[in-house]
Enzyme design. Structure first.
Site, PDB file in Angstrom:
ATOM      1  N   GLY A   8      77.312  24.584 -47.572  1.00 16.93           N
ATOM      2  CA  GLY A   8      76.482  24.760 -46.371  1.00 16.93           C
ATOM      3  C   GLY A   8      75.485  25.887 -46.589  1.00 16.93           C
ATOM      4  N   GLY A  11      72.253  26.554 -44.262  1.00 14.35           N
ATOM      5  CA  GLY A  11      72.396  26.713 -42.816  1.00 14.35           C
ATOM      6  C   GLY A  11      72.049  28.138 -42.390  1.00 14.35           C
ATOM      7  N   GLN A  12      72.263  28.429 -41.116  1.00 15.06           N
ATOM      8  CA  GLN A  12      71.882  29.737 -40.544  1.00 15.06           C
ATOM      9  C   GLN A  12      72.558  30.902 -41.283  1.00 15.06           C
ATOM     10  OE1 GLN A  12      73.460  30.639 -36.669  1.00 15.06           O
ATOM     11  NE2 GLN A  12      71.864  32.116 -36.158  1.00 15.06           N
ATOM     12  N   ASP A  34      74.896  21.977 -50.605  1.00  9.72           N
ATOM     13  CA  ASP A  34      74.598  21.606 -49.224  1.00  9.72           C
ATOM     14  C   ASP A  34      74.341  20.108 -49.208  1.00  9.72           C
ATOM     15  OD1 ASP A  34      73.365  23.547 -46.676  1.00  9.72           O
ATOM     16  OD2 ASP A  34      73.130  21.379 -46.565  1.00  9.72           O
ATOM     17  N   ILE A  35      74.527  19.529 -48.023  1.00  5.26           N
ATOM     18  CA  ILE A  35      74.239  18.101 -47.879  1.00  5.26           C
ATOM     19  C   ILE A  35      72.727  17.873 -47.845  1.00  5.26           C
ATOM     20  CG2 ILE A  35      74.237  17.963 -45.335  1.00  5.26           C
ATOM     21  CD1 ILE A  35      76.293  15.578 -45.816  1.00  5.26           C
ATOM     22  N   TYR A 141      84.846  20.566 -32.468  1.00  6.45           N
ATOM     23  CA  TYR A 141      84.569  21.773 -33.258  1.00  6.45           C
ATOM     24  C   TYR A 141      85.758  22.738 -33.176  1.00  6.45           C
ATOM     25  CZ  TYR A 141      81.953  26.048 -34.600  1.00  6.45           C
ATOM     26  OH  TYR A 141      81.501  27.206 -35.191  1.00  6.45           O
ATOM     27  N   LYS A 145      88.300  23.797 -36.125  1.00  6.75           N
ATOM     28  CA  LYS A 145      88.276  25.180 -36.608  1.00  6.75           C
ATOM     29  C   LYS A 145      89.657  25.840 -36.476  1.00  6.75           C
ATOM     30  CE  LYS A 145      84.674  26.650 -38.272  1.00  6.75           C
ATOM     31  NZ  LYS A 145      84.451  26.637 -39.736  1.00  6.75           N
TER      32      LYS A 145
END
Ligand code: AKB
Length: 314
Positions: A8, A11-12, A34-35, A141, A145
């Site tokens: 990932g 991402g952010q 990453d995808i 989510y 998690k």
């Protein structure tokens, strides 16, 4: 610190972590996965298109680079997860299991897996939530998690795999946009303010949530990574938080610096998610075990965000 894989990576959080690890290791030892395809500035890194549900490719990447450490950041966030729960389950639960299994089999030394305040629910106390508390999340989510946290703790206890993680609150940053979270409104509000546009907020004005500025989040993740394992009383589930605010409080702090800035409120499906989460969480275990301390408060975060976003808009 040896060769490190980031999943990932674009991402952010990933986009902020790459330069930090590059300063420590040099870019040839920072492997990006990453995808999505890499943004221009990351094209020179060793990089792979990787869906974390694909265990065979994941293992190939780990073996090919002799990966020592993994920062597993690939995840579908809360709001996107409610749009496609099956995909969220595969990426967050199966993906995390794949990471842990691959790490165990291929002798990876340490795995960092961030968690979230999304693990909490309406049964959790609203304020000053400790690490060990009631968690009955109703979003995919949150469910995945919590699963990730418990799997991390299980792999540590059963196999001795060093797995560590913090529960991130909403993260505020100016370099990479967040994607698909419930707390994304807090970042969007700044972008509208610097463009002098009115913002329509999808969260109720009075919903208070725990938040943190990205530099503090990065410092926390690296401090936990570096911490002496013998001092850790928890593994995949450390609470960390800096400050809490409601959309209205953020609007008012921004308006003091951007006169005339206005926000309208029209809560949508994301309000239901936000209403499940507590207002404040207790970070004292992280402070005691590995020295966690947030430097930015609401005012200094807002000043820094506005300064950096204004520079970017020019
Ligand atoms: C989200 O809103 O889904 C994330 C989080 C709090 O984990 N930012």
């Amino acid at each position: 610190m040896g060769t490190t894989l980031i999943t990932g990576a674009y991402g952010q959080v990933g986009q902020e972590l790459v330069p930090i690890l590059t300063r420590r290791l040099g870019r040839e030892k920072v492997v990006l996965a990453d995808i999505a395809s890499p943004p221009e500035r990351f094209r020179d890194y060793p990089n792979h298109r990787l869906d974390v549900t694909d265990r065979a490719t994941l293992e190939k990447v780990i073996s090919e680079h002799g990966v020592d450490h993994i920062f597993h950041l690939a995840a579908i966030l809360s709001a996107s997860g409610e749009k496609n729960p099956a995909r969220a389950f595969m990426t967050n639960a199966i993906g995390t299991h794949n990471i842990l299994e691959a790490a165990r089999e291929l002798s990876v030394k340490k795995v960092m897996i961030p968690s979230t305040i999304g693990v909490f629910s309406r049964e959790t106390p609203r304020r000053n939530v400790p690490v060990n508390t009631i968690m009955k999340p109703r979003t995919m989510y949150g469910i995945t998690k919590v699963t990730g946290e418990m799997l991390g703790n299980y792999y540590f206890q059963k196999f001795g795999l060093d797995v560590r993680g913090v529960r991130f609150p909403g993260l505020i940053s100016y370099s990479a946009p967040p994607g698909g979270g419930t707390t994304d409104y807090s970042v969007e509000m700044f972008h509208y303010a610097v463009r002098k546009e009115k913002y329509a907020c999808y969260i109720d004005r009075n919903t208070v949530l725990p938040m943190m500025y990205m530099p503090d989040a990065m410092k926390a993740m690296m401090a936990l990574f570096d911490a002496d394992i013998n001092r850790l009383r928890f593994h995949s589930d450390y609470n960390i938080s800096a400050f809490s605010f409601s959309p209205l409080q953020l609007e008012e702090v921004i308006r003091k610096r951007v006169p005339g800035f206005t926000v309208t409120y029209a809560p949508d499906y994301r309000q239901e998610i936000a209403s499940e989460w507590p207002e404040t969480i207790d970070s004292s275990d992280a402070a005691r075990d590995w020295g966690f301390r947030a430097e930015y408060d609401l005012d200094s975060m807002v000043d820094d965000m506005l300064m950096n976003l204004t520079k970017k808009e020019r």
